[in-house]
Every structure is written in structure tokens, then in C-alpha cells.
Design a protein around this motif. Structure first.
Motif, PDB file in Angstrom:
ATOM      1  N   ARG A  82       0.857  -1.195   0.000  1.00  0.00           N
ATOM      2  CA  ARG A  82       0.000   0.000   0.000  1.00  0.00           C
ATOM      3  C   ARG A  82       0.885   1.235   0.000  1.00  0.00           C
ATOM      4  O   ARG A  82       1.858   1.313   0.759  1.00  0.00           O
ATOM      5  CB  ARG A  82      -0.921   0.021   1.230  1.00  0.00           C
ATOM      6  CG  ARG A  82      -1.904  -1.125   1.225  1.00  0.00           C
ATOM      7  CD  ARG A  82      -2.875  -1.083   2.376  1.00  0.00           C
ATOM      8  NE  ARG A  82      -3.598  -2.361   2.461  1.00  0.00           N
ATOM      9  CZ  ARG A  82      -4.502  -2.652   3.392  1.00  0.00           C
ATOM     10  NH1 ARG A  82      -4.808  -1.748   4.329  1.00  0.00           N
ATOM     11  NH2 ARG A  82      -5.090  -3.832   3.410  1.00  0.00           N
ATOM     12  N   ALA A 106       6.458  -7.203   8.806  1.00  0.00           N
ATOM     13  CA  ALA A 106       5.996  -5.986   8.115  1.00  0.00           C
ATOM     14  C   ALA A 106       7.184  -5.105   7.759  1.00  0.00           C
ATOM     15  O   ALA A 106       8.250  -5.193   8.357  1.00  0.00           O
ATOM     16  CB  ALA A 106       5.055  -5.205   9.024  1.00  0.00           C
ATOM     17  N   GLY A 116       7.776  -0.833   6.605  1.00  0.00           N
ATOM     18  CA  GLY A 116       7.151   0.486   6.452  1.00  0.00           C
ATOM     19  C   GLY A 116       8.236   1.516   6.218  1.00  0.00           C
ATOM     20  O   GLY A 116       9.247   1.531   6.918  1.00  0.00           O
ATOM     21  N   LEU A 157       3.911   0.745   2.691  1.00  0.00           N
ATOM     22  CA  LEU A 157       3.667  -0.316   3.684  1.00  0.00           C
ATOM     23  C   LEU A 157       3.550  -1.657   2.967  1.00  0.00           C
ATOM     24  O   LEU A 157       2.903  -1.740   1.905  1.00  0.00           O
ATOM     25  CB  LEU A 157       2.349  -0.081   4.432  1.00  0.00           C
ATOM     26  CG  LEU A 157       2.158   1.213   5.210  1.00  0.00           C
ATOM     27  CD1 LEU A 157       0.812   1.175   5.929  1.00  0.00           C
ATOM     28  CD2 LEU A 157       3.297   1.447   6.177  1.00  0.00           C
ATOM     29  N   ARG A 158       4.135  -2.738   3.577  1.00  0.00           N
ATOM     30  CA  ARG A 158       4.018  -4.046   2.932  1.00  0.00           C
ATOM     31  C   ARG A 158       3.943  -5.148   3.997  1.00  0.00           C
ATOM     32  O   ARG A 158       4.598  -5.048   5.046  1.00  0.00           O
ATOM     33  CB  ARG A 158       5.232  -4.334   2.044  1.00  0.00           C
ATOM     34  CG  ARG A 158       5.487  -3.189   1.050  1.00  0.00           C
ATOM     35  CD  ARG A 158       6.376  -3.552  -0.053  1.00  0.00           C
ATOM     36  NE  ARG A 158       6.709  -2.325  -0.796  1.00  0.00           N
ATOM     37  CZ  ARG A 158       7.214  -2.319  -2.008  1.00  0.00           C
ATOM     38  NH1 ARG A 158       7.473  -3.473  -2.622  1.00  0.00           N
ATOM     39  NH2 ARG A 158       7.488  -1.198  -2.634  1.00  0.00           N
ATOM     40  N   HIS A 159       3.142  -6.172   3.674  1.00  0.00           N
ATOM     41  CA  HIS A 159       3.037  -7.333   4.560  1.00  0.00           C
ATOM     42  C   HIS A 159       2.343  -8.455   3.792  1.00  0.00           C
ATOM     43  O   HIS A 159       1.503  -8.189   2.923  1.00  0.00           O
ATOM     44  CB  HIS A 159       2.239  -6.996   5.827  1.00  0.00           C
ATOM     45  CG  HIS A 159       2.343  -8.057   6.881  1.00  0.00           C
ATOM     46  ND1 HIS A 159       1.550  -9.190   6.897  1.00  0.00           N
ATOM     47  CD2 HIS A 159       3.182  -8.181   7.939  1.00  0.00           C
ATOM     48  CE1 HIS A 159       1.880  -9.960   7.925  1.00  0.00           C
ATOM     49  NE2 HIS A 159       2.878  -9.383   8.570  1.00  0.00           N
ATOM     50  N   ASP A 213      -3.279  -8.951   4.388  1.00  0.00           N
ATOM     51  CA  ASP A 213      -4.037  -7.705   4.299  1.00  0.00           C
ATOM     52  C   ASP A 213      -4.518  -7.235   5.678  1.00  0.00           C
ATOM     53  O   ASP A 213      -4.539  -6.032   5.967  1.00  0.00           O
ATOM     54  CB  ASP A 213      -5.254  -7.908   3.394  1.00  0.00           C
ATOM     55  CG  ASP A 213      -5.068  -7.197   2.050  1.00  0.00           C
ATOM     56  OD1 ASP A 213      -5.879  -7.408   1.140  1.00  0.00           O
ATOM     57  OD2 ASP A 213      -4.092  -6.410   1.933  1.00  0.00           O
ATOM     58  N   LEU A 242      -1.960  -5.236   7.311  1.00  0.00           N
ATOM     59  CA  LEU A 242      -1.857  -3.925   6.650  1.00  0.00           C
ATOM     60  C   LEU A 242      -3.013  -3.024   7.080  1.00  0.00           C
ATOM     61  O   LEU A 242      -2.819  -1.815   7.278  1.00  0.00           O
ATOM     62  CB  LEU A 242      -1.838  -4.109   5.130  1.00  0.00           C
ATOM     63  CG  LEU A 242      -0.528  -4.677   4.558  1.00  0.00           C
ATOM     64  CD1 LEU A 242      -0.704  -5.089   3.110  1.00  0.00           C
ATOM     65  CD2 LEU A 242       0.613  -3.659   4.700  1.00  0.00           C
ATOM     66  N   ASP A 243      -4.194  -3.596   7.258  1.00  0.00           N
ATOM     67  CA  ASP A 243      -5.327  -2.792   7.756  1.00  0.00           C
ATOM     68  C   ASP A 243      -4.997  -2.199   9.125  1.00  0.00           C
ATOM     69  O   ASP A 243      -5.231  -1.015   9.397  1.00  0.00           O
ATOM     70  CB  ASP A 243      -6.584  -3.664   7.874  1.00  0.00           C
ATOM     71  CG  ASP A 243      -7.159  -4.045   6.513  1.00  0.00           C
ATOM     72  OD1 ASP A 243      -7.911  -5.035   6.442  1.00  0.00           O
ATOM     73  OD2 ASP A 243      -6.814  -3.366   5.518  1.00  0.00           O
ATOM     74  N   GLU A 282      -2.416   0.524   8.831  1.00  0.00           N
ATOM     75  CA  GLU A 282      -3.013   1.733   8.233  1.00  0.00           C
ATOM     76  C   GLU A 282      -3.775   2.521   9.301  1.00  0.00           C
ATOM     77  O   GLU A 282      -3.642   3.756   9.390  1.00  0.00           O
ATOM     78  CB  GLU A 282      -3.938   1.319   7.079  1.00  0.00           C
ATOM     79  CG  GLU A 282      -4.413   2.481   6.228  1.00  0.00           C
ATOM     80  CD  GLU A 282      -5.143   2.048   4.952  1.00  0.00           C
ATOM     81  OE1 GLU A 282      -4.894   0.926   4.424  1.00  0.00           O
ATOM     82  OE2 GLU A 282      -5.967   2.846   4.481  1.00  0.00           O
ATOM     83  N   ARG A 326      -3.107   0.202  -3.732  1.00  0.00           N
ATOM     84  CA  ARG A 326      -3.268  -0.939  -2.821  1.00  0.00           C
ATOM     85  C   ARG A 326      -3.297  -2.207  -3.653  1.00  0.00           C
ATOM     86  O   ARG A 326      -4.176  -2.355  -4.506  1.00  0.00           O
ATOM     87  CB  ARG A 326      -4.592  -0.798  -2.063  1.00  0.00           C
ATOM     88  CG  ARG A 326      -4.962  -2.048  -1.289  1.00  0.00           C
ATOM     89  CD  ARG A 326      -6.297  -1.894  -0.621  1.00  0.00           C
ATOM     90  NE  ARG A 326      -6.599  -3.078   0.178  1.00  0.00           N
ATOM     91  CZ  ARG A 326      -7.454  -3.069   1.182  1.00  0.00           C
ATOM     92  NH1 ARG A 326      -8.078  -1.951   1.511  1.00  0.00           N
ATOM     93  NH2 ARG A 326      -7.681  -4.153   1.879  1.00  0.00           N
TER      94      ARG A 326
END
Ligand code: HGY
Ligand code: MN
Ligand code: MN
Length: 420
Positions: free
Chosen positions: A214, A259, A261, A286-288, A291, A294-295, A298, A323
């Protein structure tokens, strides 16, 4: 499996030849998307495809698709491809290896007079890096319908130049509607850009998928004012607020296992020695693999931004620019990569990709997978990025083997269906 062998020296020569297009004094490449360097690399690729007698289709966002006829023109092509654009501190292999290995496969088949049943296709995707025009993987994203052409055309670089005007300026906007060129499968060879294959002494990464990604645009707005005559308690310093966000994002990423970031892009305005920064703009990456994580990240970052804005008296805007959900690649394509690696006698390691690739968007439309080769020291997006010639050749040999295996499996499947 045939005993066709790619030509390692020819592949390496092409890599070094294209590395000269946008070469930087420190041994890297700065071939930003839709610049004259990108145009020259595109012109070079088209000339190579012309020499092989391949028809080239270019779509309206500059994605290039060269086609090699198969015995069955009615079948959807099997595609290979990646990207020719680089980071400003790019290396000689990111993206370009996948395009040139596909070219080497086509050259090898051409020399051998070998014709596959399905047509073959070589793709060069526009603006994969997303460095000049965010988001990343924009050309393949428009092709897959994740973004509109107008959205793509509207994206601007740090100087305010638009994607659309830049594409027109280099003369690489084609006629084909974005998404109209279709293939039946895509195989993308790429350097790993991480440390795993080298650390474990494995030659080929059998990529199972790509983690979720994202990107956000973050703007903090305060008041530009005199650094000498403005008391500390009367300031609205956008850069101080951004500094708190940068540190907070690093802390949040470290608090979630696996994760990552990052804020890699930062613009300060007016960026003058004796003016309190009135505005700061950044891109959050951001990456993982999941999902749901990531939520959560966020949500935490949105709260972090509000807190930094309140503490420093700033206005704030956090906008999600892109995304891509975690992607799982196609099992049949993966099986063909395994067959290609086995035929070449190479050691393998299953893995998922930390980096984003055009295969993310291709996978939304057609069966897709990737093949990795090692990166020295796990380094990429750096002029010192390096993969040895024999490693590049091994990847290209597996790409050849995978495409031929996939073509054969599909032909056998059609044969069986006729007999049923
Ligand atoms: O962002 C990425 O992972 C890719 O390098 N564009
Ligand atoms: Mn890449
Ligand atoms: Mn890259």
C-alpha cells in the motif's frame, strides 16, 4: 523437454549494452520512466524484436508487446516480460533482466527454428518503478483495469510534468486500448532483490506470490515563517510533524512481525535555510503478506498522523494512492518453473516476493508466476546491484524451460480433451 540452451554470453552482452542507456558514473542506471533514456531503451528493444521478425503492439499507456507466432495462431500467447525503467539509483538488473532473458529465449528458439504450439509474447511494462510517477506498476495496473488511463495520464512527477505528456513527448503512446492485448499466461524472471537465495546457496527462487503493498501520499501543512523572529511556541513547523510521523512509521512497522514500512520520498517547502517549513509531503510505503495486518498498520498510521498534526498545529491529508492485495501465483505456472529448474539441474527455494512486480497485476488477468535469481548481498535499487552472468543465464534457461514445459502441458491437455 528439449535440450535447447540459451546463449549466456549474448544475454550478458545485451544486459551490458542496455546498461549504457542512462548509465551513472557509479556503475548504476538512472533510466526513469518516460524520459529520453526510457525512449532509447524502448527503441533498442523494438529493433531487437524487429530483427527477429516479431510484430510489436504498443498500447495507449506505452506497454510494449512483441509477438512470435506459434503453430496455433488461435491460441492465447504465453508471455514473458518485465520492465526497462529503473530507479534513480537503479542497478543493471532490476526489471531489465526479465525483458532481456525473454528476448534471449526468443533468439534461442529462432536460431533453433523451434516453433511452440502457442504464440509467444515479450512484454515491457510502462512505469513499473513508480519512482517518477507513482504508483508503482502503473502501466500493468492500467492494463489490468486497476487504474484508468486518465488516472495514469494525470500522474505528475516532482517537477509537475504529467505521465501523459511525457509519454506523448517520447512518442511511445500506442494505438491499442489498454487491456486489449491479452495473453494466456505470463512468466516474469526477476532478481530477488533480497538476501535469501544467496544466504542459502540456492540458484532459483520458485516464487509463490507477492506480499500486499500500500502506498499513501501524506501532506502536512503549517506556516512558512522567519526562522529568526518566530518564537518556538508560535510555530507551525510541518517538517517537525513529518519527522514524528517518519519515526512513528518505523516503530509501527517494527511492531508487526514480517511488516515493512518506509518513507522514501520527502519534499519540504519552501526548503530554504531560514524559513520554517510550511509544508512537507511524503510517500508512505507499507508491505506485509497479510491484508489484515496492513489494515491494522493503516489504522495506527492514520492515528499517528492526526497526533503529529495536533501537537504541531498542522493541517494533514493522508491519501491512499495504491493498494495491491497479497497475490498467490498460478500452480500450473509454478509447476512449469519447477520443471524448467529440474531440467537445468538447478537448486531451488520456494519463496514469496517482498518487492512488487508487474506480475502482481498480470496475475489478476491470467495465470502468472515469477522466477528469481540471487542478488549479491541482497542489494537492489542501488548502483551496486549485481547478479553474476551465470546466474542471469540460469534464470533465462529456467524461463526457456518453463515456457516450453507450459506450452507442452497445455497441448497435452488439449489433446486429452479431444480424446474424451
Ligand atoms: O516497489 C517495488 O517493489 C518495485 O520495485 N516497483
Ligand atoms: Mn523490478
Ligand atoms: Mn525496482
Amino acid at each position: 523437454m528439449t535440450n535447447l540452451k540459451i546463449d549466456a554470453a549474448r544475454l550478458w552482452d545485451s544486459l551490458m549494452e542496455t546498461a549504457a542507456i542512462g548509465a551513472t558514473p557509479d556503475g548504476g542506471i538512472a533510466r526513469l520512466s518516460l524520459t529520453d533514456h526510457d525512449r532509447r531503451a524502448r527503441d533498442w528493444l523494438k529493433a531487437q524484436c524487429d530483427a527477429l521478425g516479431m510484430a510489436m503492439i504498443v498500447d495507449e499507456v506505452g506497454n510494449m508487446f512483441a509477438v512470435r507466432p506459434g503453430r496455433r495462431p488461435d491460441l492465447a500467447p504465453i508471455a514473458m516480460g518485465s520492465h526497462l525503467d529503473t530507479q534513480p539509483t537503479g542497478g543493471k538488473f532490476d526489471g531489465v533482466l526479465g525483458v532481456l532473458a525473454g528476448l534471449e529465449v526468443l533468439r534461442t528458439l529462432d536460431e533453433a527454428g523451434f516453433q511452440t504450439e502457442a504464440p509467444l509474447m515479450l512484454a515491457n511494462w510502462t512505469n513499473e518503478e513508480g519512482s517518477r510517477f507513482s504508483p508503482a506498476m502503473l502501466g500493468s495496473g492500467i492494463w489490468a483495469g486497476a487504474y484508468s488511463r486518465d488516472y495514469g495520464d494525470s500522474r505528475t512527477d516532482a517537477d509537475g510534468d504529467s505521465f501523459g505528456a511525457s509519454l506523448d513527448r517520447i512518442g511511445w503512446r500506442g494505438e491499442a486500448k489498454a487491456g486489449s492485448v491479452r495473453f494466456g499466461a505470463m512468466f516474469e524472471l526477476h532478481i530477488e532483490q533480497g538476501p535469501i537465495l544467496e544466504a542459502e546457496g540456492r540458484q532459483i527462487g520458485v516464487v509463490q506470490g507477492v506480499q500486499g503493498i500500500r502506498w499513501f501520499d501524506l501532506t502536512l501543512t503549517g506556516t512558512a515563517a522567519h526562522t529568526g523572529s518566530t518564537p518556538m511556541n508560535l510555530r507551525r513547523n510541518a517538517l517537525v510533524g513529518m519527522a514524528q510521523v517518519i519515526e512513528g512509521i518505523d516503530r509501527i512497522a517494527r511492531s508487526h512481525k514480517d511488516a515493512v514500512g518506509t518513507i522514501g520520498f520527502l519534499q519540504v517547502s519552501p526548503n530554504s535555510h531560514n524559513v520554517i517549513p510550511g509544508a512537507a509531503r511524503a510517500t508512505v510505503d507499507l508491505r506485509h503478506p497479510e491484508d489484515a495486518v496492513l489494515d491494522r498498520m493503516e489504522t495506527e498510521i492514520a492515528a499517528l498522523v492526526v497526533e503529529a498534526a495536533v501537537v504541531n498545529g498542522l493541517d494533514h491529508r493522508l491519501e491512499r494512492v495504491s493498494r495491491t492485495a497479497p497475490v498467490v501465483f498460478d500452480p500450473e505456472c509454478i509447476a512449469s518453473v519447477r520443471a524448467g529448474a529440474a531440467a537445468a539441474g538447478l537448486s531451488t527455494r520456494d519463496m514469496i516476493s517482498g518487492a512488487g512486480h508487474d506480475a502482481v497485476h498480470a496475475a489478476a488477468v491470467a495465470p502468472t508466476t515469477m522466477i528469481f535469481v540471487p542478488s549479491k548481498g541482497g542489494l537492489s535499487h542501488n548502483p551496486a546491484e549485481y547478479t553474476r552472468s551465470e546466474e542471469c543465464a540460469a534464470g533465462a534457461q529456467v524461463l526457456l524451460g518453463a515456457v516450453l514445459d507450459y506450452d507442452r502441458r497445455k497441448a497435452e491437455r488439449r489433446q486429452e480433451a479431444r480424446q474424451d
